[in-house]
Scaffold this motif. Structure first.
Motif, short mmCIF file in Angstrom:
data_model
loop_
_atom_site.label_atom_id
_atom_site.label_comp_id
_atom_site.label_asym_id
_atom_site.label_seq_id
_atom_site.Cartn_x
_atom_site.Cartn_y
_atom_site.Cartn_z
N UNK A 131 3.54 -1.93 -56.60
CA UNK A 131 2.95 -0.65 -56.48
C UNK A 131 2.77 0.16 -57.70
N UNK A 132 1.59 0.77 -57.72
CA UNK A 132 1.31 2.00 -58.76
C UNK A 132 2.31 3.25 -58.50
N UNK A 133 2.81 3.92 -59.41
CA UNK A 133 3.57 5.19 -59.43
C UNK A 133 2.52 6.42 -58.74
N UNK A 134 2.88 7.04 -57.91
CA UNK A 134 2.20 8.17 -57.69
C UNK A 134 2.95 9.24 -58.36
N UNK A 135 2.61 9.48 -59.68
CA UNK A 135 3.55 10.17 -60.57
C UNK A 135 3.39 11.82 -60.07
N UNK A 136 2.21 12.23 -59.47
CA UNK A 136 2.15 13.91 -59.31
C UNK A 136 3.08 13.95 -58.05
N UNK A 137 3.33 12.89 -57.39
CA UNK A 137 3.87 13.31 -56.13
C UNK A 137 5.68 13.14 -56.33
N UNK A 138 5.94 12.52 -57.56
CA UNK A 138 7.23 12.21 -57.71
C UNK A 138 7.55 10.97 -58.41
N UNK A 139 8.27 10.80 -59.20
CA UNK A 139 8.49 9.55 -59.85
C UNK A 139 9.05 8.34 -59.21
N UNK A 140 9.52 8.68 -58.24
CA UNK A 140 10.06 7.39 -57.18
C UNK A 140 8.56 7.34 -56.04
N UNK A 141 7.52 7.94 -56.06
CA UNK A 141 6.62 7.75 -55.01
C UNK A 141 5.54 6.58 -55.51
N UNK A 142 5.06 6.06 -54.57
CA UNK A 142 4.22 5.09 -54.72
C UNK A 142 2.67 4.96 -54.26
N UNK A 143 1.73 4.74 -54.90
CA UNK A 143 0.43 4.52 -54.03
C UNK A 143 0.49 3.13 -53.25
N UNK A 144 -0.56 3.21 -52.20
CA UNK A 144 -0.48 2.10 -51.41
C UNK A 144 -1.33 0.95 -52.16
N UNK A 145 -0.82 -0.25 -52.12
CA UNK A 145 -1.71 -1.26 -52.90
C UNK A 145 -2.05 -2.29 -51.70
N UNK A 146 -3.53 -2.58 -52.06
CA UNK A 146 -4.06 -3.53 -50.98
C UNK A 146 -3.62 -4.80 -51.56
N UNK A 147 -3.13 -5.76 -50.31
CA UNK A 147 -2.64 -7.13 -50.74
C UNK A 147 -2.58 -7.93 -49.31
N UNK A 148 -2.54 -9.06 -49.72
CA UNK A 148 -1.89 -10.09 -48.55
C UNK A 148 -0.64 -10.80 -49.27
N UNK A 149 0.29 -10.66 -48.34
CA UNK A 149 1.57 -11.18 -48.63
C UNK A 149 2.14 -12.02 -47.59
N UNK A 150 2.25 -13.23 -47.94
CA UNK A 150 2.95 -14.28 -47.15
C UNK A 150 4.50 -14.39 -47.61
N UNK A 151 5.47 -14.09 -46.55
CA UNK A 151 6.78 -14.02 -46.57
C UNK A 151 7.22 -15.32 -45.99
N UNK A 152 8.27 -16.19 -46.66
CA UNK A 152 8.77 -17.39 -45.76
C UNK A 152 10.31 -17.08 -45.97
N UNK A 153 10.73 -17.38 -44.80
CA UNK A 153 12.32 -17.46 -44.72
C UNK A 153 12.75 -18.81 -44.74
#
Lengths: 467, 269
Positions: A131-153
């Motif tokens: 994710x991109x950093x939402x720097x104006x909001x704080x250095x640990x805040x992040x902007x939402x990222x559009x994605x498709x995420x497949x997670x396999x256990x």
């Protein structure tokens, strides 16, 4: 005009009815929750560029969760809005999450906008690039990222995550009236991209996390996409000097290790990066020890020591290229979940130091108070030259020109034009362009990075209400 | 063995039952052997619960009144042979903790594995296993209380038979083997009919009486497993107490291993 409006309304309805029918199960029995934060910041000094010492800010974040198909499908929506009294760039809205998750037997498919965290260490997370950093909001805040995420256990094999990242989000930066900004404002409307990248980039990432032994956890990650951290170029417009963020492509290989034994924790994050600009490595190595039940109380105290390193050394972006981070976290384990974290970052070579204090405590049952204070304890004085020529000569050796982002020929042409228009004397004078160039020189001076925020010691208090 | 989630274990494991066989053999036993045999029988009677889930309300009190509440949802899966149970606990309140979740893999012979999910940071943290004597969520229950007790982590000594609230009980002392335990010993009242823990006195490192736990309102599930609807832990030294109420408990709900990994930890709601 009337007819047009009517047509629009009809069209909207036509699309909305089926849409609503489709969405109905999502909207029927979800749960809303929300939080509002009221924040006050006080800066010890007026801003170097005339910014205010006080700032009020209001933050709202909602969360809507709906589950169906016996909880094997869920939808989460997290809108976010901040209004800031001073900084127009800090007043912003974002969709932190708009995510559909489908759970299979040993896999999950997550589609939509979300935030993902990678990493183990405390002071910085070099592997964390999704994710991109939402720097104006704080250095640990992040902007939402559009994605498709497949997670396999994979049972004993751990978890495999495959990410297809749809589109790139540019970093947010404080505006001219904002605090904690660079000497030159970053022009967020005119970001530049290398030829291989762009805002519509499709990026890929992969992460494998597993448990090696009872006490050792590991993760390996790969990222191929637009570097979340921009480089900067200068707009050479001396009536409105600004930095231009420049985004390029990187391929990154990351490793995370965490070893826990009794009260000890050993942590490592490392990356090796091939970028269009240069190849480099960076790491954070840390040791923590927790004293449980300090002096017979219920308080746990954790000592944290981390070394932050970047092979680019001085030319690394940010402050964290060869720094020692030290901190103590106090968890009171009480009814109000009170915690404190006192920390310091120290650059042994330049002796620059920054100290911070964070604390939080629940009050009543639905409120929480958070306090953050940051002090630049020791900062280097930048050596600034007084004439256009001297500064340009210095800048020519700086990363700004050195890494090829600003074309040398362009600077030479600009200088020749300047001399033709204003006469040769202009480059020896200490008026005109010199103030803007000096700010550039400050930015490119690697030994004095903290001087960039020299008047920005501050205290921030936030009162949060949970609905 | 440690901490957090075994709240459920305390409710679910500790207090077991079944009318089945196995009275304590009558021939000559040392008090140590007899104490061990009583706890072993209690554990045996809890085998085969499969999985369960339910809601839990935790009420923190000072001497006079309740001061705050926490709500949680708990899921538990019985371990296969030779493996410990797995539990997933999600906090619904206090509201600032909503979505915070804790995954525990119990182990018999070594420290448990635990991971905490912090939703605001989207971060899963592995928890070090050295703080078992600390308080759980600001309550009078410590992590090791919540964890319940695995058979082999203690040594035992049978003390006497005694009536407790009209029920015939064994009174057994147990001594933690782990040096990180906050206790020197625990004295437990176990009823002879169902092998349920009805009461326990906890003694701190100075060997003075620190806390008393009482279990009430037992219900029978699947005609086999006894669980208390309420547990109360009173701290005799501070006067504070914590009540745990179990609601909507259901067994054999079809949970599987896939419900107890880091992914399920993050999506727990």
């Amino acid at each position: 005009m009337q007819a047009f409006r009517l047509l629009c309304a009809l069209l909207l309805l036509a699309f909305c009815a089926p849409l609503y029918a489709f969405l109905e199960p999502l909207l029927d029995d979800g749960d809303w929750s929300a939080e509002t934060g009221f924040e006050y910041r006080y800066f010890d000094d007026p801003g170097e560029f005339g910014q205010e010492q006080h700032a009020l800010s209001l933050r709202f974040q909602g969360e809507y969760v709906s589950q169906w198909n016996d909880e094997s499908d869920s939808m989460t929506f997290v809108p976010f809005v901040r209004l800031d009294e001073q900084d127009e760039n800090r007043s912003h809205a974002d969709i932190r999450e708009l995510l559909w998750v489908h759970v299979g037997d040993n896999w999950e498919l997550r589609s939509g906008v979300t935030r993902v965290f990678w990493g183990r260490t405390e002071f910085n997370n070099v592997v964390d690039v999704v994710n991109q950093t939402d720097l104006v909001d704080g250095d640990e805040e992040k902007l939402g990222q559009p994605m498709v995420n497949l997670s396999v256990v994979g049972d004993d094999w751990g978890i495999f995550d495959f990410y297809w990242l749809i589109g790139f989000r540019e970093r947010t930066f404080p505006g001219p009236d904002g605090r904690l900004r660079l000497p030159l404002v970053v022009d967020t409307d005119n970001a530049e991209y290398s030829t291989d990248t762009g805002p519509e980039d499709m990026d890929f990432a992969f992460r494998w996390q597993t448990t090696v032994t009872d006490e050792l956890e590991m993760a390996l990650s790969i990222f191929s996409g637009v570097d979340r951290e921009p480089a900067y170029t200068f707009n050479f417009d001396f009536s409105d000097p600004m930095l231009i963020p420049y985004y390029s492509h990187i391929d990154q290989l990351g490793v995370e290790l965490e070893y826990l034994h009794e009260g000890w924790a050993f942590k490592l994050e490392g990356i090796t990066v091939q970028s269009e600009i240069e190849d480099y490595q960076s790491s954070v190595t840390g040791v923590e020890y927790t004293f449980s039940g300090l002096f017979g109380s219920d308080i746990d105290m954790t000592w944290i020591t981390e070394y932050l390193w970047d092979s680019r050394d001085e030319s690394a972006p940010g402050f964290l290229e060869r720094d020692l981070g030290m901190g103590a976290r106090f968890a009171f384990n009480d009814e109000t979940d009170t915690t404190f974290l006192a920390g310091m970052l120290w650059d042994p070579e330049t002796d620059e130091k920054v100290a911070s204090f964070e604390g939080e405590r629940r009050i009543f049952s639905d409120f929480k108070i958070k306090v953050l204070a940051r002090v630049m304890m020791e900062r280097g004085e930048p050596e600034l030259d007084d004439s256009t020529l001297e500064i340009l000569a210095d800048l020519a050796d700086s990363p700004l020109l050195d890494n090829g982002l600003v074309d040398r020929q362009f600077v030479i042409d600009w200088l020749i034009d300047l001399i033709q228009e204003e006469g040769i004397d202009i480059i020896f004078e200490n008026e005109g362009f010199v103030p803007a160039l000096q700010q550039l020189q400050r930015l490119s001076s690697a030994d004095t990075k903290l001087s960039l925020v020299e008047s920005d010691d501050y205290v921030q208090i936030e009162l949060i209400y949970f609905y | 063995m440690t901490r957090l989630t075994r709240i459920s274990m305390y409710l679910m494991t500790l207090l077991s039952a079944v009318l089945a066989s196995a009275a304590i053999p009558a021939y000559a036993e040392t008090p140590e052997e007899k104490g061990y045999a009583i706890f072993a029988e209690a554990e045996r009677r809890n085998e085969g619960f499969g999985d369960n889930q339910g809601d839990m309300l935790m009420i923190l009190k000072n001497k006079r009144e309740s001061t705050s509440q926490r709500e949680m949802k708990i899921q538990a899966l019985e371990g296969a042979k030779g493996e410990g149970d797995k539990t997933l606990m999600v906090f619904l309140s206090p509201k600032d903790q909503k979505g915070t979740a804790l995954l525990t893999y119990q182990h018999d012979e070594r420290d448990d594995d635990q991971w905490l999910y912090l939703p605001a940071l989207k971060r899963v943290k592995k928890i070090a296993s050295s703080k078992k004597s600390g308080p759980f969520m600001g309550s009078e229950f410590s992590f090791e209380d919540i964890g319940g007790q695995a058979l082999e982590e203690y040594t035992y000594k049978y003390l006497r038979d005694e009536q407790y609230e009209g029920q015939d009980c064994f009174v057994v002392e147990s001594f933690p083997k782990d040096k990180n335990s906050g206790y020197t010993k625990v004295v437990t009242w176990i009823d002879k009919q169902h092998y349920r823990t009805l009461k326990a006195d906890f003694f701190d490192r100075k060997n003075s009486h620190l806390k008393t736990l009482v279990a009430r309102n037992f219900n029978l599930y699947l005609e086999k497993f006894w669980r208390p609807a309420e547990l109360e832990m009173v701290n005799l030294q501070t006067g504070r107490s914590t009540v745990l109420q179990q609601n909507n408990l259901a067994f054999k709900t079809g949970l599987t291993e896939a419900d107890f990994n880091k992914n399920s930890l993050q999506r727990a709601k």
